[in-house]
Structures are given as structure tokens and as C-alpha cells.
Design a protein around this motif. Structure first.
Motif, PDB file in Angstrom:
ATOM      1  N   ALA A 423       0.827  -1.206   0.000  1.00  0.00           N
ATOM      2  CA  ALA A 423       0.000   0.000   0.000  1.00  0.00           C
ATOM      3  C   ALA A 423       0.862   1.257   0.000  1.00  0.00           C
ATOM      4  N   LEU A 424       1.992   1.217   0.720  1.00  0.00           N
ATOM      5  CA  LEU A 424       2.881   2.377   0.763  1.00  0.00           C
ATOM      6  C   LEU A 424       3.541   2.647  -0.580  1.00  0.00           C
ATOM      7  N   SER A 425       3.822   1.596  -1.343  1.00  0.00           N
ATOM      8  CA  SER A 425       4.586   1.758  -2.581  1.00  0.00           C
ATOM      9  C   SER A 425       3.719   1.818  -3.829  1.00  0.00           C
ATOM     10  N   GLY A 426       2.499   1.291  -3.766  1.00  0.00           N
ATOM     11  CA  GLY A 426       1.712   1.114  -4.987  1.00  0.00           C
ATOM     12  C   GLY A 426       1.366   2.398  -5.706  1.00  0.00           C
ATOM     13  N   LEU A 427       0.979   3.454  -4.970  1.00  0.00           N
ATOM     14  CA  LEU A 427       0.520   4.691  -5.580  1.00  0.00           C
ATOM     15  C   LEU A 427       1.640   5.716  -5.747  1.00  0.00           C
ATOM     16  N   LEU A 509      -2.973   4.965   0.610  1.00  0.00           N
ATOM     17  CA  LEU A 509      -2.169   5.396   1.746  1.00  0.00           C
ATOM     18  C   LEU A 509      -1.089   6.398   1.350  1.00  0.00           C
ATOM     19  N   ALA A 510      -0.536   6.255   0.144  1.00  0.00           N
ATOM     20  CA  ALA A 510       0.543   7.144  -0.287  1.00  0.00           C
ATOM     21  C   ALA A 510       0.071   8.585  -0.428  1.00  0.00           C
ATOM     22  N   ALA A 511      -1.200   8.802  -0.791  1.00  0.00           N
ATOM     23  CA  ALA A 511      -1.706  10.152  -1.046  1.00  0.00           C
ATOM     24  C   ALA A 511      -1.658  11.045   0.189  1.00  0.00           C
ATOM     25  N   PRO A 512      -2.225  10.636   1.335  1.00  0.00           N
ATOM     26  CA  PRO A 512      -2.140  11.518   2.512  1.00  0.00           C
ATOM     27  C   PRO A 512      -0.719  11.765   2.976  1.00  0.00           C
ATOM     28  N   ILE A 513       0.181  10.793   2.787  1.00  0.00           N
ATOM     29  CA  ILE A 513       1.584  10.988   3.177  1.00  0.00           C
ATOM     30  C   ILE A 513       2.212  12.106   2.339  1.00  0.00           C
ATOM     31  N   ILE A 515       0.632  14.543   0.744  1.00  0.00           N
ATOM     32  CA  ILE A 515      -0.017  15.823   1.077  1.00  0.00           C
ATOM     33  C   ILE A 515       0.523  16.390   2.390  1.00  0.00           C
ATOM     34  N   ILE A 516       0.684  15.545   3.406  1.00  0.00           N
ATOM     35  CA  ILE A 516       1.211  15.995   4.703  1.00  0.00           C
ATOM     36  C   ILE A 516       2.629  16.541   4.538  1.00  0.00           C
ATOM     37  N   CYS A 517       3.478  15.824   3.788  1.00  0.00           N
ATOM     38  CA  CYS A 517       4.855  16.286   3.566  1.00  0.00           C
ATOM     39  C   CYS A 517       4.875  17.641   2.865  1.00  0.00           C
ATOM     40  N   TYR A 518       4.032  17.787   1.861  1.00  0.00           N
ATOM     41  CA  TYR A 518       4.008  19.034   1.091  1.00  0.00           C
ATOM     42  C   TYR A 518       3.526  20.206   1.940  1.00  0.00           C
ATOM     43  N   VAL A 519       2.397  20.029   2.601  1.00  0.00           N
ATOM     44  CA  VAL A 519       1.806  21.125   3.386  1.00  0.00           C
ATOM     45  C   VAL A 519       2.730  21.524   4.538  1.00  0.00           C
ATOM     46  N   ALA A 520       3.305  20.565   5.240  1.00  0.00           N
ATOM     47  CA  ALA A 520       4.180  20.864   6.372  1.00  0.00           C
ATOM     48  C   ALA A 520       5.414  21.630   5.919  1.00  0.00           C
ATOM     49  N   TYR A 521       6.039  21.182   4.849  1.00  0.00           N
ATOM     50  CA  TYR A 521       7.249  21.851   4.348  1.00  0.00           C
ATOM     51  C   TYR A 521       6.919  23.240   3.807  1.00  0.00           C
ATOM     52  N   LYS A 522       5.784  23.339   3.118  1.00  0.00           N
ATOM     53  CA  LYS A 522       5.348  24.626   2.571  1.00  0.00           C
ATOM     54  C   LYS A 522       5.097  25.626   3.700  1.00  0.00           C
ATOM     55  N   PHE A 523       4.467  25.172   4.745  1.00  0.00           N
ATOM     56  CA  PHE A 523       4.153  26.042   5.881  1.00  0.00           C
ATOM     57  C   PHE A 523       5.427  26.469   6.608  1.00  0.00           C
ATOM     58  N   TRP A 524       6.349  25.553   6.800  1.00  0.00           N
ATOM     59  CA  TRP A 524       7.542  25.839   7.596  1.00  0.00           C
ATOM     60  C   TRP A 524       8.519  26.744   6.856  1.00  0.00           C
ATOM     61  N   TYR A 525       8.790  26.447   5.572  1.00  0.00           N
ATOM     62  CA  TYR A 525       9.775  27.209   4.812  1.00  0.00           C
ATOM     63  C   TYR A 525       9.171  28.318   3.949  1.00  0.00           C
ATOM     64  N   LYS A 526       7.826  28.288   3.804  1.00  0.00           N
ATOM     65  CA  LYS A 526       7.143  29.295   2.985  1.00  0.00           C
ATOM     66  C   LYS A 526       7.790  29.396   1.599  1.00  0.00           C
ATOM     67  N   THR A 527       7.948  28.252   0.972  1.00  0.00           N
ATOM     68  CA  THR A 527       8.627  28.190  -0.326  1.00  0.00           C
ATOM     69  C   THR A 527       7.765  28.805  -1.429  1.00  0.00           C
ATOM     70  N   PRO A 528       8.389  29.442  -2.414  1.00  0.00           N
ATOM     71  CA  PRO A 528       7.630  30.051  -3.519  1.00  0.00           C
ATOM     72  C   PRO A 528       7.395  29.054  -4.647  1.00  0.00           C
ATOM     73  N   PHE A 529       6.360  29.281  -5.426  1.00  0.00           N
ATOM     74  CA  PHE A 529       6.215  28.556  -6.675  1.00  0.00           C
ATOM     75  C   PHE A 529       7.231  29.134  -7.662  1.00  0.00           C
ATOM     76  N   VAL A 530       7.902  28.289  -8.404  1.00  0.00           N
ATOM     77  CA  VAL A 530       8.963  28.749  -9.296  1.00  0.00           C
ATOM     78  C   VAL A 530       8.343  29.370 -10.541  1.00  0.00           C
ATOM     79  N   ARG A 531       8.713  30.606 -10.830  1.00  0.00           N
ATOM     80  CA  ARG A 531       8.218  31.314 -12.004  1.00  0.00           C
ATOM     81  C   ARG A 531       9.116  31.032 -13.200  1.00  0.00           C
TER      82      ARG A 531
END
Length: 571
Positions: A423-427, A509-513, A515-531
Motif C-alpha cells: 500500500a505504501l509503494s503502490g501509488l 495510503l501514499a496520497a495523505p503521506i 499531502i502531509i509532507c508538502y503542506v508541512a514543508y510549505k508552511f515551515w519554509y514558505k517556499t515560492p512557486f517557481v516562475r
């Protein structure tokens, strides 16, 4: 400037340096990627530093063209094709299997060409996450890097468990599976301790065995379907009429998509290997083009024959102990039905080799991704430790340690452990491939915005920008299909609420993992979208006189006869 003579700094190694195992001391000048920097406040992600951090790698550049070609041709042929296709056949029927694998094959063809275009121009360490960081968003690059590393980390114990189940075909459980786990784990770790050259040579041998087996099965399958087997009797398309071409309707077709995606996972490893290839500009395009033939010959043709030789309602397809049980392999069932003594055992040996091959790739894929993440400050720094033989030895150690989870194979939790690792690897592959396509779309936009033309590219994706859009959309469709079949699986009314919830999390199962990684890192580092106008399109280009080399190659190609130009277009 020839790649084989380009200067990569103090961390450069001779091609044969991986042949010696001792000396795990750290090279003080060697990193999986050069040191990057974070902002003054320690939380602002330095995008330019991350691009520089993946530009030049002291990891050994020992892979040759033949290694890359065999990794491309046979790198992902494992339990997904040999065994997982059995459950796909049972759930969707032969027509669903062929349709799903063709569609996923088209998606992968577009994806790998998009990857090839970027990897030839920027053969960087940890390429998948690096391209997402560089062309999309550093937070998404972080999520994709850990997504890909986690995928391969769990694949190692997954494949070792599959190998032990293959052994049970002969032992009937008379020998504890943990004994085989220890043997297989030792072999795989030893191969990876010989560095990238050991991995390349092992994959070269493994791939040859798998290719010969698939070609042999195709020839045998044609003979058997035409009535040339020991039992005689012409089959033709009889099983497409009775019990039928489809099973469980449209939902049955959708359920096959993720099985097909799992079977194709590993196709993208040629891009990861680009950073450790002597001359990626010449060898990588050839390897990328081999994917077309692998998809057509090894998957589509072989599985079409499987659907002609095995009924989708054959109880052996669905009565295996797990989705890695070789006894439920449709290839073995087809040979068994033909009453050819001895040959099922031979094919089980091939399945076991294929399983060990994917396990071998898992340590390589996860260790290189972890080391690249570490040097970009996206993983613990110790994971970027590179020894004097050019091996990310700590990352290899971590990946090998996770492999000890395979000792569940000798316990009562064997099936549950296997299914949750699956389940962790399939998606994960779907997210990786979709990100590659989207990164290529954004790269092309930035390339054009900054005044470049496609004629300047050393290798150009054959399906082009349209192909990347096709790949991205199809990956998105697979995610939607998997959500549907995961939340409401076939015959979900019989499972009850608890069984239905378990089915969903095992499928998604891979999807929420991610999303959590993305949102947490985005919130902490406030990274920009690359133009587009801010993309770094210069750091890490391997050849400095690229335009001159391309012009020389065009003149050389113009002198080729027509048959050679046609052959090189596809190969």
C-alpha cells in the motif's frame, strides 16, 4: 567537451574504484551533491543553492551504455508483471488487462521521454525530486523526494518476501522463510556495497535472464494457443468468449490501472542513473527509446497471450496467499495447463531472479534519493555521507536496515505486513510520474521564456510537450480511478464498513503521506512557486559547448542511410 574527461572536482573517482569493498572513511570533499545553503533565518529555502547542490555529483560515474539499456529494458520486470497480473486478470478479465496496460504504457512512454529530455540536459543526483524543486516548488520537491525514497525503501522487504513465497513453490513451507530472507538480503546488500558498478553489472545479468524468459514465453504462448502443446487443442480466443473478455465491468477495468502502474514502476530509474553515467548525453537517449519496445513486447504481447491461455475465473488466480505468491502467477498457470513438466519450475526461477532484481534496484533508488535530499537539507545530514569509493554508504545502510522488515515473512503477520508495504509503494509511482510530466511542462515554458529554442536541446522528447500533457492527465485519471476503486472496491458490500475503510487506506495510503509532507514543508519554509523567468536553466548542464556538439551530431546523422535513421529513431 567529452563527458568522460570532464572535471567534476576533488570527488572524482576512477571507474573501477567500486571493486574494492573496505575503506568506508568519508571523503572530506565528497558529497552526494555539493553543499547548499539555507536562508539567514534558517527557515527560508534557498532555491538557487538547491539547484547548485544537484549540479555536480562525486558519486561514481561508472555506468556504461549497456548497463543503462538493460536497466531500461528489464529494470521494472518483477512481481508486478509475473504475479500481480494474475489478480488483474481475475478482477478485470483479459480485455481489461490489455487495455489498461496499453494506456499505462502510453502514459509511461510520454513520461520517460519527458524525463529523458531533462536528464540529458541536467544529469543531476536525485533527479525526480530535483526537477520538482527546480521547476515547480521546493516543497513539492521535498514531498516527491521522500515519496520516491519511501517507495523504494518498502519495496526491498516487499520483494524479499515475494522471493520467499516463490521458494515455497518447491519447499511447501518445510523450511522457515526467515532463512531465505537472510540469504536474499545478504546477496542484495553485498551487490550494492560494490557501488554503482556492482549494481549495473548485476542488473545487466538479471535483465538478460528476464528478457530471454519473456521472449521464450511469447514464442511458447503462440505455439500453445495454436494447439501445438503436448495436450493439443486449438484455443484461439476461446477464453475471450467464455468466460468473457471483461469481468466486473468498468470498475474491473479501473481496478487494473494501479496493478499496471505497479508493474511499470522502476521504468524511471534510467533518469536516476544519469548522474552516475559516464556519458549520459549519448547513452541515455538510446536507453530511453528502448522503453517503447519493452512496453510493446514484454507487456502488451506477453499479457495478451496470458489472457488467451488462462481463464479469468481460474481459482488459482485468486487463491494465492498474497499478491506475491508465484503459485498465482498466470505465466506459471499457463505453462502448467499445457502439461509441460519441469518448465513451471524453470519459470519460477525466473520469477525469483526478477524479484531479486527489483530488490537490488530498491537499495540503489532509495539510497541515491536519500543522499540527494540530505545534501539539499531536506533529510538528515548524515544520509549525505559519501565514502572514498563514491558510495552513499550511510543511505545504503539505512535502506538495507529497512530490508530487515522482510523477516515478517516467517511470522503470522506475513500477509498483513506484505499488503501494507504494498500500500505504501503502490501509488507512489503515479505521483512521481505525474510530477515528472508537470516539471517537463514547466521546464519547456521557462526554456522558451528565457529565449531558448528546442533546437538547443541535446535530446528532445519524441511526444514533446503534448506528450507531457497526455502523461500528466492520464496520471491524474489513474489517481481518480484508484480513489473510486479504493473507496468502493469490487463487492465492497460484503466487507462491511471496517473492511471498506481498510481497503481504501491500503489503496490510497501514499496520497495523505504526500499531502502531509508538502503542506508541512510549505508552511515551515514558505517556499515560492517557481516562475518561468526565475528558473535556473544553466546550473548543472553537463556539456558547455552543447550547440557545437549537437551540430556535429546532426551532420553525422545526415550521412546515415535511411534504414539506420529509422532504427535510431526508435532505438
Amino acid at each position: 567537451m567529452d563527458d568522460s574527461h570532464s572535471v567534476i572536482g576533488k570527488g572524482e573517482y576512477s571507474p573501477d574504484s567500486s571493486a574494492v569493498l573496505p575503506d568506508f572513511k568519508r571523503d572530506p570533499n565528497a558529497h552526494a551533491t555539493p553543499k547548499g545553503a539555507v536562508g539567514a533565518d534558517g527557515r527560508v529555502f534557498d532555491l538557487e543553492g538547491a539547484a547548485a547542490a544537484t549540479a555536480n555529483s562525486p558519486l561514481q560515474r561508472s555506468l556504461k551504455g549497456r548497463h543503462l539499456q538493460m536497466i531500461a529494458i528489464g529494470g521494472s520486470i518483477g512481481t508486478g508483471l509475473f504475479v500481480g497480473s494474475g489478480s488483474a486478470l481475475a478482477n478485470g478479465g483479459p480485455a481489461s488487462v490489455v487495455i489498461a496496460f496499453i494506456l499505462i504504457g502510453i502514459m509511461l512512454y510520454c513520461t520517460v521521454h519527458a524525463l529523458g529530455e531533462m536528464a540529458v540536459l541536467f544529469p543531476v543526483a536525485g533527479s525526480f525530486s530535483a526537477y520538482s524543486t527546480r521547476f515547480l516548488d521546493p516543497a513539492w520537491g521535498f514531498a516527491m523526494g521522500w515519496n520516491y525514497a519511501m517507495q523504494w525503501l518498502v519495496v526491498l522487504p516487499l520483494e524479499i518476501v515475494a522471493a520467499t513465497l516463490t521458494i515455497e513453490y518447491w519447499t511447501k513451507g518445510s523450511i522457515n522463510n526467515d532463512a531465505w530472507v537472510a540469504i536474499f538480503l545478504f546477496i542484495i546488500i553485498l551487490i550494492n556495497l560494490f557501488g554503482v558498478k556492482g549494481y549495473g553489472e548485476a542488473e545487466f545479468v538479471f535483465a538478460i535472464v528476464k528478457v530471454v524468459a519473456i521472449v521464450g514465453f511469447i514464442l511458447l504462448g503462440i505455439i500453445l494457443d495454436c494447439g501445438g502443446g503436448p495436450g493439443g487443442g486449438y484455443l484461439g480466443g476461446a477464453y475471450w468468449r467464455d468466460p468473457g473478455a471483461f469481468n466486473n465491468g468498468f470498475k474491473g477495468l479501473c481496478s487494473v490501472f494501479v496493478t499496471a502502474a505497479f508493474a511499470f514502476s522502476g521504468t524511471e530509474l534510467v533518469g536516476l542513473a544519469a548522474a552516475e553515467t559516464a556519458n549520459p548525453r549519448k547513452s541515455l537517449p538510446t536507453a530511453i527509446k528502448q522503453v517503447f519496445w519493452r512496453i510493446t513486447l514484454f507487456y502488451i504481447v506477453a499479457l495478451t497471450l496470458v489472457g488467451l491461455l488462462v481463464r479469468y475465473d481460474d481459482p488459482r488466480l485468486i487463491n494465492g496467499t498474497s499478491s506475491a505468491d508465484a503459485k498465482s502467477s498466470p505465466f506459471v498457470i499457463a505453462i502448467t495447463n499445457a502439461s509441460i513438466s519441469g518448465l513451471p519450475s524453470v519459470f519460477n526461477v525466473v520469477i525469483m531472479i526478477a524479484v531479486l532484481s527489483v530488490g537490488n534496484s530498491s537499495i540503489y533508488g532509495s539510497s541515491r534519493t536519500l543522499a540527494a535530499l540530505a545534501e539539499q537539507h531536506q533529510a538528515p545530514k548524515i544520509l549525505g555521507y559519501v565514502d572514498r569509493k563514491g558510495r552513499p554508504i550511510v543511505a545504503i545502510g539505512v535502506a538495507s536496515t529497512v530490508g530487515f522488515l522482510a523477516f515478517f515473512a516467517g511470522s503470522k503477520w506475513e500477509t498483513d505486513a506484505f499488503n501494507w508495504m504494498l500500500a505504501l509503494s503502490g501509488l507512489s509511482s503515479i505521483f512521481t510520474w505525474g510530477s515528472i510530466c508537470l516539471a517537463h511542462i514547466r521546464f519547456r515554458q521557462g526554456w522558451k521564456k528565457q529565449g531558448h529554442s528546442v533546437d538547443e536541446l541535446a535530446f528532445r522528447s519524441q511526444p514533446g510537450l503534448i506528450g507531457s500533457w497526455v502523461g500528466f492527465i492520464m496520471n491524474s485519471v489513474v489517481l481518480v480511478a484508484q480513489f473510486w476503486t479504493g473507496a468502493w472496491p469490487i463487492a465492497y458490500g460484503n466487507d462491511g464498513p471496517g473492511g471498506q475503510a481498510q481497503s481504501f487506506f491500503m489503496a490510497y495510503l501514499a496520497a495523505p503521506i504526500v499531502i502531509i509532507c508538502y503542506v508541512a514543508y510549505k508552511f515551515w519554509y514558505k517556499t515560492p512557486f517557481v516562475r518561468s523567468h526565475n528558473m535556473d536553466l544553466h546550473t548543472g548542464i553537463r556539456d558547455l559547448n552543447l550547440a557545437e556538439l549537437i551540430a556535429e551530431e546532426k551532420i553525422e546523422r545526415a550521412s546515415w542511410p535511411k534504414w539506420k535513421r529509422t532504427y535510431k529513431f526508435f532505438c
